[in-house]
Design an enzyme around this catalytic site. Structure first.
Site, PDB file in Angstrom:
ATOM      1  N   GLU A 149      30.527  -5.260   9.685  1.00  0.00           N
ATOM      2  CA  GLU A 149      29.985  -5.047  11.027  1.00  0.00           C
ATOM      3  C   GLU A 149      28.656  -4.306  10.989  1.00  0.00           C
ATOM      4  O   GLU A 149      27.726  -4.620  11.752  1.00  0.00           O
ATOM      5  CB  GLU A 149      30.989  -4.276  11.896  1.00  0.00           C
ATOM      6  N   ASP A 163      35.337 -17.515   9.004  1.00  0.00           N
ATOM      7  CA  ASP A 163      34.322 -18.224   9.789  1.00  0.00           C
ATOM      8  C   ASP A 163      32.894 -18.118   9.270  1.00  0.00           C
ATOM      9  O   ASP A 163      32.272 -19.113   8.896  1.00  0.00           O
ATOM     10  CB  ASP A 163      34.398 -17.778  11.252  1.00  0.00           C
ATOM     11  N   GLU A 187      41.975 -14.956  23.163  1.00  0.00           N
ATOM     12  CA  GLU A 187      41.730 -14.609  21.768  1.00  0.00           C
ATOM     13  C   GLU A 187      42.467 -15.556  20.826  1.00  0.00           C
ATOM     14  O   GLU A 187      42.012 -15.813  19.713  1.00  0.00           O
ATOM     15  CB  GLU A 187      42.142 -13.154  21.510  1.00  0.00           C
ATOM     16  N   GLU A 206      30.768 -17.037  21.076  1.00  0.00           N
ATOM     17  CA  GLU A 206      30.745 -18.215  20.208  1.00  0.00           C
ATOM     18  C   GLU A 206      30.752 -19.531  20.990  1.00  0.00           C
ATOM     19  O   GLU A 206      30.102 -20.500  20.595  1.00  0.00           O
ATOM     20  CB  GLU A 206      31.925 -18.176  19.234  1.00  0.00           C
TER      21      GLU A 206
END
EC number: 3.2.1.-
Length: 879
Positions: free
Chosen positions: A141, A339, A433, A451
């Site tokens: 992150e 991902d 989610e 996204e």
């Protein structure tokens, strides 16, 4: 080198210029699925609306939260780590470095042309932000949000300085901050494999005794494989190669560790030895009669069945053995945990001009399309046996994948998956989610993820189809209608109820508004040439000119693959090539999925079914997790009498059953009845599918509450004397509800109140559910069981701590003590007329009291009381 750069540029500007001129002309005549193409005025109006929304969110943060990392939009204050309740891994992105401002800086220039705000923000960062805080942060992150944000802002500051417009005072200060942060992250790579630790202390690193980290052994694939863009850009901008080398080494390890048979990667990997971590699984107890020579298990061709086989040396049934078998699997998909690894392989080729990354991406992509892609679904599979689906739900992070497919030029599956996602948003307002293959909510949260908007932008630029403008408009409208609050935008706690969460992540400002603004903008309306940049996974823009700053690493090679090059292997063909003279191709593909979620016609079950293995970090006990998805484990024993040496099979069949979409849950309550509460404190509770049925008990179950020791009730009960004849309190987690209930019942408890171990959960924000057993018969459990979320549980434990002795009543909500329906008495007054008086009464005006029963009494909010009705119509005649 120029050839490599040319190839890389094709895939990036493909999103905006792939439609040939004649094809673009035809598209102007095409109607969107929901109406006519948008006019320039309509797009301008929506673009202005997006700017206003950005200003609302950004100003709310700067006014009420800065210099904190994030805004808490419901509390209208900053979220400072350590001062707010710990949220677990979510808080690892917070490092006391004004995260939201750094993550948002480049957006101010790149798209919105807010140059004054940008310059002011840069000065604030330089004067206020420190990167040496004694705090443990996520390497992943911090890289994508902070390092990427600093690099993106540096690139924009340099552009403005070169143009002579602003920032003439700027001397690469942001780049120096980025380099400092890079060096603070480098110790994470000190592992035997070269894969980085998932967390690091910004001040003390890893090995220092004060670091409070460095004990981790695992990391996710995306965590290790989503560093190359930022680290390589830092190396090429600063001239220090170490950053790119370390990130490249991590990518090499992941490639080398891929499953060679399927060319897929797993979700979690050991950072020390590079082994894949098998997380999904379940524990099975098998009783074998006879002496066991060989015990093995195998998946059958049917994914719903798992067979356990035991080779018996004899059929002596008096000699039995119990075997506990833990079945573990390594799952592979394109969603959470993996991902952006795939994304960064493709984009590393675009940014760095290194063909090796493209070859690796193409290899993985072929495997994804062979095993994971089941149009329009993208389902996780067993990495070692990819024909087996390991779960029947998808997470929202996979919504980025259609955009990545656009960059590769593979439009048809991109359109299919995007349309599926759009249908889910139409059903629930936002993407949950996680959602099942039958498009029911699996996890209801929606933290304002970008996204889906990202893929919508890329699909519009690739097809020119105005349908995608309508999709973008719906995103804008739903954000305003369902997420906007007076102090910014709030995440949605549950899409089924629409309740909000006190959270506005930095990626909302960094990504969401960027993609939406781009969607409704023409190239000429942007302050920069968007085709000169590549998006990171956090939507920071890095210049593709970095591909010419140094040659690719000579030792970074990919073994030749026996794969046939397809149309998309080394270039991205135009839509005219893919769909000659067919401007309606996107609509034709979409039309097959417009009723996918059942909206507009009767819902049909998805043909894709699989076995779900329950050991995920969901807070649900394993069998409860399975049953919540309609999967029940049924042990079947087939003992065949045979002569010595013959084989018998023991089967465990995971039977997939259809669970009702809305199972009725009868709410229960825990009512505190001892002084000083006297029934005034009532806590909403959930029921169990086993134990005493409180709905059939006229007066509920009354008792004094006592905490179990241990509190989880998963070990031997240490205070049975104290629990005897009382209602036990037990914390959820570590073992099954049924296991806890049996232990506490044996200890003498007359009931159990389970309390959720997830901090902050409450019945007001989370739907009630029914506790389920452990797959074994539960007829032996005869005491009542109720479940409290943590907020209600805290009220109960606080009452116990303050009063020592607390008596409660467990009963259905409809039978709450003091809530009986009151009888209603209507009292009417009228003036008596002449002739109405009885003999002997005074002949003067009197008031006569008339009592009448009411025909339809109404329930009162408090106890029984009399009411007086004063009708305003003419007085009735008669008594």
């Amino acid at each position: 080198m120029e050839r490599n750069r040319g190839e890389s540029r094709i895939c990036e500007w493909f999103a905006t210029v792939l439609v040939a001129a004649v094809f673009s002309y035809l598209l102007l005549e095409v109607k969107a699925h929901d109406g006519q193409a948008m006019t320039a005025e309509e797009k301008s109006k929506i673009r202005d609306q997006i700017l206003e929304m950005f200003d609302h969110a950004y100003n709310s943060y700067m006014t009420n939260a800065y210099p904190a990392d994030e805004l808490m939009p419901l509390s209208c204050r900053g979220r400072v780590r350590g001062l707010e309740p710990n949220r677990g891994d979510v808080d690892d992105s917070l490092g006391k470095f004004s995260l939201t401002l750094i993550d948002t800086l480049d957006t101010l220039v790149q798209l919105l042309n807010k140059l004054e705000e940008f310059e002011s923000g840069v000065k604030k960062i330089l004067s206020d932000v420190r990167l040496d805080n004694d705090i443990v942060v996520s390497v992943f992150e911090t890289n994508i949000r902070v390092l990427g944000g600093l690099l993106g802002a540096h690139v924009m500051a340099d552009v403005l300085k070169q143009r002579g417009e602003r920032m003439q005072w700027y001397r690469d200060e942001l780049l120096y901050m980025a380099k400092e942060l890079g060096y603070r992250l480098l110790p994470a790579f000190n592992t035997t494999s070269g894969l980085p630790y998932p967390r690091i202390n910004l001040r003390y690193g890893i090995v220092n005794p004060l670091s409070r980290t460095g004990t981790e052994s695992d990391t996710c694939t995306a965590c290790a494989g989503t560093l190359i863009l930022e680290f390589a850009a830092l190396s090429r901008l600063s001239g220090e190669r170490i950053f790119e080398e370390q990130a490249r080494k991590a990518m090499d390890v992941l490639w080398e560790k891929r499953q060679k048979g399927s060319d897929l990667v797993g979700t979690v990997i050991n950072i020390h030895n590079g082994d894949w971590v098998r997380r999904a699984g379940f524990l099975v107890s098998v009783t074998c009669f006879g002496e066991v020579e060989n015990l093995r298990f195998a998946f059958t061709a049917v994914p719903q069945q798992l067979r356990i086989k035991a080779q018996l040396a004899s059929d002596n049934r008096e000699n039995s053995s119990i075997y506990n078998i833990l079945f573990l699997m390594t799952d592979s998909g394109v969603g959470a945990g993996i991902d952006s690894y795939y994304e960064y392989l493709m984009k590393a080729y675009i940014l760095l001009g290194d063909k090796v990354y493209l070859e690796r991406f193409n290899t993985h992509y072929s495997a994804i399309m062979k095993y994971i892609s089941q149009p329009p679904l993208l389902l996780n599979v067993h990495m070692h046996n990819p024909t087996v689906n390991v779960r029947s739900w998808m997470d929202s992070l996979l919504a980025f994948f259609p955009g990545l497919q656009v960059l590769r030029g593979d439009l048809k599956p991109a359109i299919e998956t995007h349309e599926m996602l759009y249908q889910v948003t139409k059903q629930h307002n936002f993407l949950p989610e996680a959602f099942t293959t039958e498009f029911r909510v699996h996890w209801g949260q929606h933290p304002l993820r970008p996204e889906f908007a990202e893929s919508t932008y890329f699909l519009y630029k690739a097809t020119g189809d105005p349908y995608y403008l309508k999709v973008g408009q719906s995103i804008v409208e739903k954000l305003n209608a369902h997420a906007r609050v007076p102090c910014g935008f709030a995440a949605v706690q549950d899409v089924r109820t629409g309740t909000h969460e006190d959270r506005m992540d930095s990626f909302f400002l960094a990504e969401m508004f960027k993609y939406l603004y781009l969607l409704f903008s023409e190239k000429s309306q942007l302050p920069i040439d968007i085709d000169d940049y590549i998006f990171t996974t956090e939507a920071h823009l890095l210049p593709v000119s970095l591909s010419t700053s140094q040659p690719p690493c000579q030792t970074n090679n990919t073994d030749p693959q026996a794969l046939e090059d397809d149309l998309f292997s080394y270039s991205c063909p135009s839509a005219q090539t893919l769909f000659p003279n067919n401007p309606t191709f996107a609509k034709t593909i979409r039309d097959g999925y417009k009723y996918l979620t059942g909206v507009g016609r009767a819902q049909q079950a998805s043909p894709v079914r699989g076995i779900e293995l329950p050991l995920h970090d969901t807070g649900l006990e394993p069998v409860e997790f399975l049953k919540s998805m309609g999967i029940s484990l049924t042990p079947l024993t087939e003992l065949i009498s045979a002569s010595q040496g013959s084989a018998s099979q023991l089967k465990l069949v995971a039977e997939v059953t259809q669970s009702p979409e809305h199972e009725e849950v009868v709410p229960l309550i825990v009512q505190l009845i001892s002084p000083p509460f006297l029934g005034q404190t009532v806590l909403t509770a959930g029921p169990a599918k086993f134990g005493l049925d409180l709905t059939k008990q006229e007066h509920g179950v009354k008792g004094r509450i006592v905490k179990s020791s241990p509190y989880t009730a998963c070990g031997s009960i240490e205070n049975p004397v104290a629990l005897q004849g009382h209602i036990a309190l037990a914390l959820r987690g570590d073992c099954m509800f049924a296991v806890k209930a049996r232990r506490l019942q044996e200890a003498g408890a007359i009931g159990v109140i389970f309390i959720d171990h997830r901090e902050g959960s409450s019945s007001a924000e989370t739907p009630l559910f029914q506790m389920v057993g452990d797959g074994e018969p539960t007829d032996d459990i005869s005491i009542p069981l109720v479940f409290l979320f943590s907020k209600e549980g805290a009220m109960l434990t606080n009452a116990l701590q303050e009063q020592n002795n607390v008596d409660v009543l467990l009963l259905p909500k409809e039978k709450q003590l003091g809530k009986e329906k009151p009888e209603k008495l209507n009292i009417k007054f009228r003036l008596a007329n002449d002739g109405d008086l009885a003999e002997g009464e005074m002949e003067s005006t009197t008031i006569q009291l008339v009592l009448e029963p009411t025909e339809s009494p109404t329930e009162m909010n408090t106890g029984t009381q009399e009411t007086c009705s004063f009708p305003q119509d003419e007085p009735e005649s008669g008594p």
